[in-house]
Design an enzyme around this catalytic site. Sequence first.
Site, PDB file in Angstrom:
ATOM      1  N   GLY A  19       0.835  -1.198   0.000  1.00 19.75           N
ATOM      2  CA  GLY A  19       0.000   0.000   0.000  1.00 19.75           C
ATOM      3  C   GLY A  19       0.867   1.244   0.000  1.00 19.75           C
TER       4      GLY A  19
ATOM      5  N   GLY B 262       0.716   5.752   1.200  1.00 22.12           N
ATOM      6  CA  GLY B 262      -0.006   6.897   1.728  1.00 22.12           C
ATOM      7  C   GLY B 262       0.707   8.155   1.267  1.00 22.12           C
TER       8      GLY B 262
ATOM      9  N   PHE C 261       2.701   9.872   2.873  1.00 21.43           N
ATOM     10  CA  PHE C 261       4.033   9.988   3.470  1.00 21.43           C
ATOM     11  C   PHE C 261       4.959   8.832   3.114  1.00 21.43           C
ATOM     12  CE2 PHE C 261       3.541  13.294   6.815  1.00 21.43           C
ATOM     13  CZ  PHE C 261       2.203  13.588   6.607  1.00 21.43           C
ATOM     14  N   SER C 262       4.401   7.769   2.590  1.00 17.35           N
ATOM     15  CA  SER C 262       5.195   6.545   2.564  1.00 17.35           C
ATOM     16  C   SER C 262       4.682   5.518   1.557  1.00 17.35           C
ATOM     17  CB  SER C 262       5.136   5.899   3.947  1.00 17.35           C
ATOM     18  OG  SER C 262       3.794   5.509   4.201  1.00 17.35           O
ATOM     19  N   THR C 263       5.514   4.493   1.289  1.00 19.04           N
ATOM     20  CA  THR C 263       5.031   3.286   0.622  1.00 19.04           C
ATOM     21  C   THR C 263       5.214   2.139   1.625  1.00 19.04           C
ATOM     22  OG1 THR C 263       7.222   3.006  -0.386  1.00 19.04           O
ATOM     23  CG2 THR C 263       5.512   4.003  -1.754  1.00 19.04           C
ATOM     24  N   VAL C 264       4.360   1.102   1.523  1.00 17.98           N
ATOM     25  CA  VAL C 264       4.402  -0.001   2.486  1.00 17.98           C
ATOM     26  C   VAL C 264       4.631  -1.320   1.736  1.00 17.98           C
ATOM     27  CG1 VAL C 264       3.144  -1.203   4.314  1.00 17.98           C
ATOM     28  CG2 VAL C 264       2.876   1.254   4.059  1.00 17.98           C
TER      29      VAL C 264
ATOM     30  N   LYS D 192       7.102   0.096   6.340  1.00 18.29           N
ATOM     31  CA  LYS D 192       6.679   1.415   5.851  1.00 18.29           C
ATOM     32  C   LYS D 192       7.931   2.234   5.584  1.00 18.29           C
ATOM     33  CE  LYS D 192       3.935   5.361   7.612  1.00 18.29           C
ATOM     34  NZ  LYS D 192       2.763   5.730   8.429  1.00 18.29           N
TER      35      LYS D 192
ATOM     36  N   ASP E  91      -6.096  11.370  14.353  1.00 16.01           N
ATOM     37  CA  ASP E  91      -6.643  11.067  13.026  1.00 16.01           C
ATOM     38  C   ASP E  91      -7.423   9.756  13.032  1.00 16.01           C
ATOM     39  OD1 ASP E  91      -7.204  11.694  10.410  1.00 16.01           O
ATOM     40  OD2 ASP E  91      -5.311  10.925   9.596  1.00 16.01           O
TER      41      ASP E  91
HETATM   42  P1  ATP Z   1      -1.412   8.698   5.234  1.00 18.50           P
HETATM   43  O1  ATP Z   1      -1.420   9.338   3.884  1.00 18.50           O
HETATM   44  O2  ATP Z   1      -2.750   8.127   5.584  1.00 18.50           O
HETATM   45  O3  ATP Z   1      -0.809   9.517   6.321  1.00 18.50           O
HETATM   46  P2  ATP Z   1       0.941   7.058   5.549  1.00 18.50           P
HETATM   47  O4  ATP Z   1       1.911   7.395   4.453  1.00 18.50           O
HETATM   48  O5  ATP Z   1       1.197   7.609   6.897  1.00 18.50           O
HETATM   49  O6  ATP Z   1      -0.504   7.387   5.059  1.00 18.50           O
HETATM   50  P3  ATP Z   1      -0.052   4.481   6.429  1.00 18.50           P
HETATM   51  O7  ATP Z   1      -1.431   5.005   6.515  1.00 18.50           O
HETATM   52  O8  ATP Z   1       0.609   4.099   7.711  1.00 18.50           O
HETATM   53  O9  ATP Z   1       0.900   5.477   5.622  1.00 18.50           O
HETATM   54  O10 ATP Z   1       0.003   3.233   5.422  1.00 18.50           O
HETATM   55  C1  ATP Z   1      -0.408   3.356   4.070  1.00 18.50           C
HETATM   56  C2  ATP Z   1      -1.267   2.160   3.643  1.00 18.50           C
HETATM   57  O11 ATP Z   1      -0.458   0.973   3.627  1.00 18.50           O
HETATM   58  C3  ATP Z   1      -2.412   1.846   4.607  1.00 18.50           C
HETATM   59  O12 ATP Z   1      -3.579   2.546   4.263  1.00 18.50           O
HETATM   60  C4  ATP Z   1      -2.588   0.337   4.423  1.00 18.50           C
HETATM   61  O13 ATP Z   1      -3.425   0.073   3.300  1.00 18.50           O
HETATM   62  C5  ATP Z   1      -1.188  -0.150   4.105  1.00 18.50           C
HETATM   63  N1  ATP Z   1      -0.558  -0.679   5.333  1.00 18.50           N
HETATM   64  C6  ATP Z   1       0.022   0.054   6.303  1.00 18.50           C
HETATM   65  N2  ATP Z   1       0.520  -0.714   7.302  1.00 18.50           N
HETATM   66  C7  ATP Z   1       0.246  -1.988   6.940  1.00 18.50           C
HETATM   67  C8  ATP Z   1       0.500  -3.276   7.548  1.00 18.50           C
HETATM   68  N3  ATP Z   1       1.142  -3.379   8.702  1.00 18.50           N
HETATM   69  N4  ATP Z   1       0.064  -4.370   6.898  1.00 18.50           N
HETATM   70  C9  ATP Z   1      -0.592  -4.261   5.715  1.00 18.50           C
HETATM   71  N5  ATP Z   1      -0.857  -3.103   5.093  1.00 18.50           N
HETATM   72  C10 ATP Z   1      -0.453  -1.969   5.686  1.00 18.50           C
HETATM   73 MG    MG Z   2       0.048   8.913   8.114  1.00 20.08          MG
END
Ligand code: ATP
Ligand code: MG
Length: 444
Positions: free
Chosen positions: A27, A29, A31-34, A49, A167
């Site tokens: 996935g 977001g 801020f990041s890729t997971v 992440k 959030d």
């Molecule tokens: P945001 O834009 O919401 O701030 P972010 O970059 O902080 O996003 P996260 O929300 O922590 O990132 O993670 C992004 C996506 O990755 C999540 O919406 C989820 O679909 C997937 N993801 C995150 N952690 C996990 C995990 N532990 N296992 C499986 N999928 C995950």
């Molecule tokens: Mg976030």
Amino acid sequence: DYKDGGYHPVHVGETFNKRYRVLKKLGFGAFSTVWFCHDMAHNKFVAIKIQKSGESYYSAAEDEIEILDVIADKIQTEEWKESIQEYDLPNNINSAQCLHMMDNFTFEGPHGKHIGMVFEVMGYNLLKVMKLYDWEGIPLPIARKIARQTLIGLDYLHRLCNVIHTDIKPENAILSPTEKQLTDHLDSVPEHFKSSIKGPIQSSMFFSKEQNKINKRKKKKNKKKASTKKNEENKEDDEKILDEDVQVKLCDFGNGCWIDHHFTSTIQTRQYRSPEVILGGEYDETCDLWSYACMVFELITGDYLFDPKTGEDYGKEEDHIAFIIELIGHPDLKWLKECKRYRKYFTTRGKMKRIFKHKIWKLEQVFKEKYCFKDEEAEQLADFLMQALQWKNEDRCSAQEMLKHPWLSMPSDYDYQIERSDEEEDKNSGDDEEEDDNDSWATY
Ligand code: ATP
Ligand code: MG
Ligand code: MG
């Protein structure tokens, strides 16, 4: 976004921190890729992440890690161990319903310095779950279970960690993965990487030793249930997902802050934003409970509790405040005047400047009239949510207090009871250790 200060261009097969081999994207977001990765040191699967490299992203990840460290630490406190008893949680659930960080590291990529955070692999978030139910709301017994677990997560964050999530919304609560999701991940591992994975690939490699024990009991229990329900086997995995004893965890602590140290005054996603934040007042941890109540309403009905829109002569904020007034009545004038931005929307007498007519529709009536709930269910549920839906922080209940509400108490305890009686059975039969013998993780 794959540029200086942006995402790291992750490649399948690359290795982070000399031990995590990247297998698949999970996935992303803002801020990041997971990524789905194999931890070669422990022969386990994990989710990593990888934060963007820009300075503000980097320091946000540092703040996130500080919070995640506290979340990991406080589980071991006597105070929380007492709560585990009180909430009747299985002793070996050591996550406190918050996604648990197992490791983190930094590395230099072509676009700058990045932080990686290592987590357990999870499944659907609650937004996806609502979609499975065609946005018509998820069945009450399941919603109740999810509501209870996420509230336990909030109690832990607030009372033990002194953290405000800021959030809370369906995307930021995530379910444990289903068997099918695990199998799909495993099927997607490229053949030529399988040689570096020790032994046969199996689903126990996603979990800690403790969690594997819990999973085994669940399987046993589900078998018992299935033998009484004939059609169980034919259900699609997606439908079955919520019949299982599912675990929900709060995730994405990237916007979190400390109760006594806030980073910004602009917090929360629009529909879940609390009135003091809209009006520029002081917020505290109870702002999470406001968002929580909005989320629970949405899980049950499939509709936003507040979905403000810009009108011809008023803005979204004003529409939002008007909706709140219609649901919970007018705010008290003294409180209103303590909010920095109140003059934008209100007269000094506390009347809204541009929206004059308010059609009062109390929550209990909404449940009865719009969603046709039975009287008792409507009354109890409205009473539960109204503990959080108050203008003033001090009028809201804490998560700990809300956990005592009778609306939460009916079916979810039942499963834990079964789990505990199975635990007894396991002790007697002594067959607990058959899988996962050389698991070297202490907690994970
Ligand atoms: P945001 O834009 O919401 O701030 P972010 O970059 O902080 O996003 P996260 O929300 O922590 O990132 O993670 C992004 C996506 O990755 C999540 O919406 C989820 O679909 C997937 N993801 C995150 N952690 C996990 C995990 N532990 N296992 C499986 N999928 C995950
Ligand atoms: Mg976030
Ligand atoms: Mg997120």
